[in-house]
Design an enzyme around this catalytic site. Structure first.
Site, PDB file in Angstrom:
ATOM      1  N   ASP A  44      86.237 -50.014 -25.828  1.00  0.00           N
ATOM      2  CA  ASP A  44      86.064 -51.328 -25.214  1.00  0.00           C
ATOM      3  C   ASP A  44      84.678 -51.434 -24.584  1.00  0.00           C
ATOM      4  OD1 ASP A  44      87.155 -53.882 -23.822  1.00  0.00           O
ATOM      5  OD2 ASP A  44      86.404 -52.675 -22.163  1.00  0.00           O
ATOM      6  N   TYR A  49      77.577 -55.505 -20.750  1.00  0.00           N
ATOM      7  CA  TYR A  49      77.430 -54.103 -20.321  1.00  0.00           C
ATOM      8  C   TYR A  49      76.085 -53.522 -20.743  1.00  0.00           C
ATOM      9  CZ  TYR A  49      82.565 -54.100 -19.674  1.00  0.00           C
ATOM     10  OH  TYR A  49      83.860 -54.374 -19.306  1.00  0.00           O
ATOM     11  N   LYS A  74      83.190 -58.282 -25.691  1.00  0.00           N
ATOM     12  CA  LYS A  74      83.393 -59.551 -24.994  1.00  0.00           C
ATOM     13  C   LYS A  74      82.092 -60.356 -24.981  1.00  0.00           C
ATOM     14  CE  LYS A  74      85.994 -56.624 -21.842  1.00  0.00           C
ATOM     15  NZ  LYS A  74      85.159 -55.440 -22.058  1.00  0.00           N
ATOM     16  N   HIS A 107      84.702 -63.076 -21.829  1.00  0.00           N
ATOM     17  CA  HIS A 107      84.660 -62.123 -20.715  1.00  0.00           C
ATOM     18  C   HIS A 107      85.171 -62.719 -19.405  1.00  0.00           C
ATOM     19  CE1 HIS A 107      82.297 -58.333 -19.321  1.00  0.00           C
ATOM     20  NE2 HIS A 107      83.345 -58.524 -18.547  1.00  0.00           N
TER      21      HIS A 107
END
Length: 293
Positions: A44, A49, A74, A107
């Protein structure tokens, strides 16, 4: 190997995944490769990120066939709206170096500009119809916002990834998800977020109830918390960069918690959120440019 859960569209997802939130890019490739080595098959990540490229490298480093790894990522709010979200997929797929993403989520709900949220989700529906993703879903959607989404879209999300751990279990969110056949997936599944701000006094890892249950089973508190998720039908996404913890967090399939033990952990819920309130997420305060692939 990880147990699987069948999503509402028939796609199977490993119940236990490996997360890379706040994992620096330079550590991500080796951490992902190590997770896959010990048996994880769900990775994930997220555009926000900043480590999708390294996740892709870690998967390739593992030597596993692409079909053996379930990739979840996401879209960030900066790429909401129909056309922007379609391009957001291209950016993520390019960094991951894949043609198809297994599960693509929004997200956050952008409640301050919900039209853009709807546009982004309709882009996910298009990607699903075109076979570019195998399943679509949302993250951090509370029941009222989920109802708004369902009223304006066609495909029921397969997953809602939210903050769930013993100190904040969001039973109302879980119930709403269940009613719509949506899998609740836990981020910060062991309550690590409760310690991020230095308040170790209320860390789940030091909780006496969890510690007692762990001792009875000869397991760690982390393993007990992950087992709690799996036995209650949730997917969980633990994260670590330490090989011994990566392995220990995956070793949760050889024991069972009793009904009483599950209830004792349920009773630890404080109702206090540690992550940001989803309604507080705006482009002005949380917007960031997601680089091209």
């Amino acid at each position: 190997m990880s147990e699987n859960i069948t999503l509402n569209n028939g796609v199977e997802i490993p119940a236990l995944g490996f997360g890379v939130f706040q994992t620096p890019p330079e550590q991500t490739t080796s951490s992902v490769a190590e997770a896959l080595r010990v048996g994880y098959r769900l990775i994930d990540t997220a555009a926000a990120y900043g480590n999708e490229r390294e996740v892709g490298e870690g998967i390739r480093t593992s030597g596993l066939d692409r079909s053996e790894v379930f990739i979840e990522t996401k879209l960030w709010i900066s790429d909401y709206g129909y056309d922007a979200a379609l391009h957001g997929f291209d950016k993520s797929a390019g960094k991951l170096d894949v043609d198809q993403i297994d599960l693509l989520l929004l997200h956050q709900p952008l409640t301050s500009d919900f039209d853009k949220t709807i546009g982004a989700y309709k882009a996910l529906e298009k990607l699903l119809a075109d076979g570019k993703v195998r399943a679509i879903g949302v993250s951090n959607f509370m029941p009222d916002v989920l109802e708004r989404l369902l009223a304006e879209t066609d495909v029921v999300p397969a997953v809602n990834q939210v903050e769930v751990h013993p100190y904040f279990s969001q039973p109302n969110v879980q119930q709403a998800d269940r009613e719509h056949g949506i899998l609740t997936q836990a981020w910060s599944p062991m309550g690590g977020i409760t310690s991020y701000y230095g308040d170790f006094s209320r860390s789940t890892f030091n909780d006496s109830v969890i510690g007692e249950i762990a001792e009875q089973h000869g397991r760690t508190p982390a393993q007990v918390m992950l087992r709690w998720h799996l036995q209650q039908g949730r997917s969980a996404i633990p994260k670590s960069v330490k090989p011994e913890r990566i392995a220990a967090n995956f070793d949760v399939f050889g024991f069972e918690l009793t009904t009483d033990e599950l209830a004792r952990i349920d009773a630890l819920d404080t109702g206090v959120r540690s992550g940001p309130d989803p309604d507080s997420i705006t482009v002005e305060s949380f917007g960031r440019n997601i680089p091209e692939a």
